[in-house]
Design a protein around this motif. Structure first.
Motif, PDB file in Angstrom:
ATOM      1  N   PHE A  40       0.810  -1.216   0.000  1.00  0.00           N
ATOM      2  CA  PHE A  40       0.000   0.000   0.000  1.00  0.00           C
ATOM      3  C   PHE A  40       0.843   1.265   0.000  1.00  0.00           C
ATOM      4  O   PHE A  40       0.386   2.320   0.376  1.00  0.00           O
ATOM      5  N   LEU A  41       2.097   1.157  -0.435  1.00  0.00           N
ATOM      6  CA  LEU A  41       2.938   2.331  -0.576  1.00  0.00           C
ATOM      7  C   LEU A  41       2.639   2.989  -1.904  1.00  0.00           C
ATOM      8  O   LEU A  41       2.192   2.343  -2.844  1.00  0.00           O
ATOM      9  N   ARG A  42       2.904   4.268  -1.993  1.00  0.00           N
ATOM     10  CA  ARG A  42       2.612   5.019  -3.209  1.00  0.00           C
ATOM     11  C   ARG A  42       3.903   5.295  -3.976  1.00  0.00           C
ATOM     12  O   ARG A  42       4.990   5.225  -3.420  1.00  0.00           O
ATOM     13  N   THR A  43       3.756   5.641  -5.253  1.00  0.00           N
ATOM     14  CA  THR A  43       4.926   6.057  -6.017  1.00  0.00           C
ATOM     15  C   THR A  43       5.325   7.456  -5.573  1.00  0.00           C
ATOM     16  O   THR A  43       4.519   8.214  -5.044  1.00  0.00           O
ATOM     17  N   GLU A  44       6.582   7.790  -5.791  1.00  0.00           N
ATOM     18  CA  GLU A  44       7.129   9.054  -5.302  1.00  0.00           C
ATOM     19  C   GLU A  44       6.329  10.261  -5.774  1.00  0.00           C
ATOM     20  O   GLU A  44       6.156  11.233  -5.051  1.00  0.00           O
ATOM     21  N   ASP A  45       5.778  10.207  -6.978  1.00  0.00           N
ATOM     22  CA  ASP A  45       5.055  11.361  -7.509  1.00  0.00           C
ATOM     23  C   ASP A  45       3.709  11.576  -6.823  1.00  0.00           C
ATOM     24  O   ASP A  45       3.030  12.560  -7.087  1.00  0.00           O
ATOM     25  N   HIS A  46       3.316  10.693  -5.889  1.00  0.00           N
ATOM     26  CA  HIS A  46       2.063  10.875  -5.166  1.00  0.00           C
ATOM     27  C   HIS A  46       2.282  11.358  -3.736  1.00  0.00           C
ATOM     28  O   HIS A  46       1.347  11.415  -2.947  1.00  0.00           O
ATOM     29  N   GLY A  47       3.513  11.692  -3.366  1.00  0.00           N
ATOM     30  CA  GLY A  47       3.785  12.321  -2.087  1.00  0.00           C
ATOM     31  C   GLY A  47       3.640  11.429  -0.867  1.00  0.00           C
ATOM     32  O   GLY A  47       3.321  11.914   0.205  1.00  0.00           O
ATOM     33  N   THR A  53       9.262   2.240  -6.446  1.00  0.00           N
ATOM     34  CA  THR A  53       9.776   2.726  -7.717  1.00  0.00           C
ATOM     35  C   THR A  53       8.743   2.479  -8.823  1.00  0.00           C
ATOM     36  O   THR A  53       7.812   1.683  -8.658  1.00  0.00           O
ATOM     37  N   ALA A  54       8.944   3.131  -9.937  1.00  0.00           N
ATOM     38  CA  ALA A  54       8.072   2.914 -11.091  1.00  0.00           C
ATOM     39  C   ALA A  54       8.142   1.458 -11.549  1.00  0.00           C
ATOM     40  O   ALA A  54       7.118   0.878 -11.942  1.00  0.00           O
ATOM     41  N   ALA A  58       4.997  -1.146 -11.680  1.00  0.00           N
ATOM     42  CA  ALA A  58       4.647  -1.883 -12.901  1.00  0.00           C
ATOM     43  C   ALA A  58       4.551  -3.381 -12.609  1.00  0.00           C
ATOM     44  O   ALA A  58       3.611  -4.051 -13.070  1.00  0.00           O
ATOM     45  N   ALA A  59       5.481  -3.908 -11.823  1.00  0.00           N
ATOM     46  CA  ALA A  59       5.451  -5.328 -11.472  1.00  0.00           C
ATOM     47  C   ALA A  59       4.228  -5.653 -10.622  1.00  0.00           C
ATOM     48  O   ALA A  59       3.573  -6.686 -10.819  1.00  0.00           O
ATOM     49  N   LEU A  60       3.887  -4.772  -9.678  1.00  0.00           N
ATOM     50  CA  LEU A  60       2.702  -4.985  -8.849  1.00  0.00           C
ATOM     51  C   LEU A  60       1.423  -4.931  -9.675  1.00  0.00           C
ATOM     52  O   LEU A  60       0.477  -5.696  -9.432  1.00  0.00           O
ATOM     53  N   ASP A  61       1.382  -4.036 -10.657  1.00  0.00           N
ATOM     54  CA  ASP A  61       0.207  -3.939 -11.539  1.00  0.00           C
ATOM     55  C   ASP A  61      -0.002  -5.241 -12.307  1.00  0.00           C
ATOM     56  O   ASP A  61      -1.131  -5.736 -12.415  1.00  0.00           O
ATOM     57  N   VAL A  62       1.079  -5.819 -12.834  1.00  0.00           N
ATOM     58  CA  VAL A  62       0.977  -7.092 -13.563  1.00  0.00           C
ATOM     59  C   VAL A  62       0.558  -8.207 -12.609  1.00  0.00           C
ATOM     60  O   VAL A  62      -0.306  -9.029 -12.937  1.00  0.00           O
ATOM     61  N   LEU A  63       1.138  -8.231 -11.418  1.00  0.00           N
ATOM     62  CA  LEU A  63       0.774  -9.245 -10.433  1.00  0.00           C
ATOM     63  C   LEU A  63      -0.709  -9.169 -10.083  1.00  0.00           C
ATOM     64  O   LEU A  63      -1.382 -10.193  -9.939  1.00  0.00           O
TER      65      LEU A  63
END
Length: 107
Positions: A40-47, A53-54, A58-63
């Motif tokens: 439940f961590l966010r990418t850096e661009d979401h503060g 990391t990106a 991407a790996a979590l999205d595929v999973l």
């Protein structure tokens, strides 16, 4: 009685961790096998205070798409009707693979 309990994949923005946990709990008590986001961590661009990391995202999205493959249906946790980019992709994938999709907030 079916051979196995129903399997539901929870989808939604990771900003809704509390709502996802509540849905997971309710479904589990109802005898459902739940697959859901595990990070439940966010990418850096979401503060967020901690970032992924990106490449990790991407790996979590595929999973998560593979989790949808395992499920009998998808439950989208979307308080206020919010559906982000990743969740939109997951919904489209679920529809394309013939999985029923329901929403916690149909607004």
């Amino acid at each position: 009685m079916p051979d196995r309990p129903e399997i539901v994949c929870i989808c939604g923005s990771t900003r809704f961790v509390d709502e996802m946990n509540a849905a997971n709990r309710d479904l589990t008590f109802a005898g459902v096998i739940v697959v859901a986001p595990g990070v439940f961590l966010r990418t850096e661009d979401h503060g967020a205070a901690e970032w992924i990391t990106a490449e990790q995202k991407a790996a979590l999205d595929v999973l998560h798409l593979r989790k949808i493959d395992l499920a009998d249906r998808v439950l989208v946790v979307n308080p206020g009707g919010y559906i982000g980019e990743s969740t939109s992709r997951e919904i489209a994938y679920a529809h394309a693979t013939g999985k029923p999709v329901s929403f916690t907030d149909p607004a």
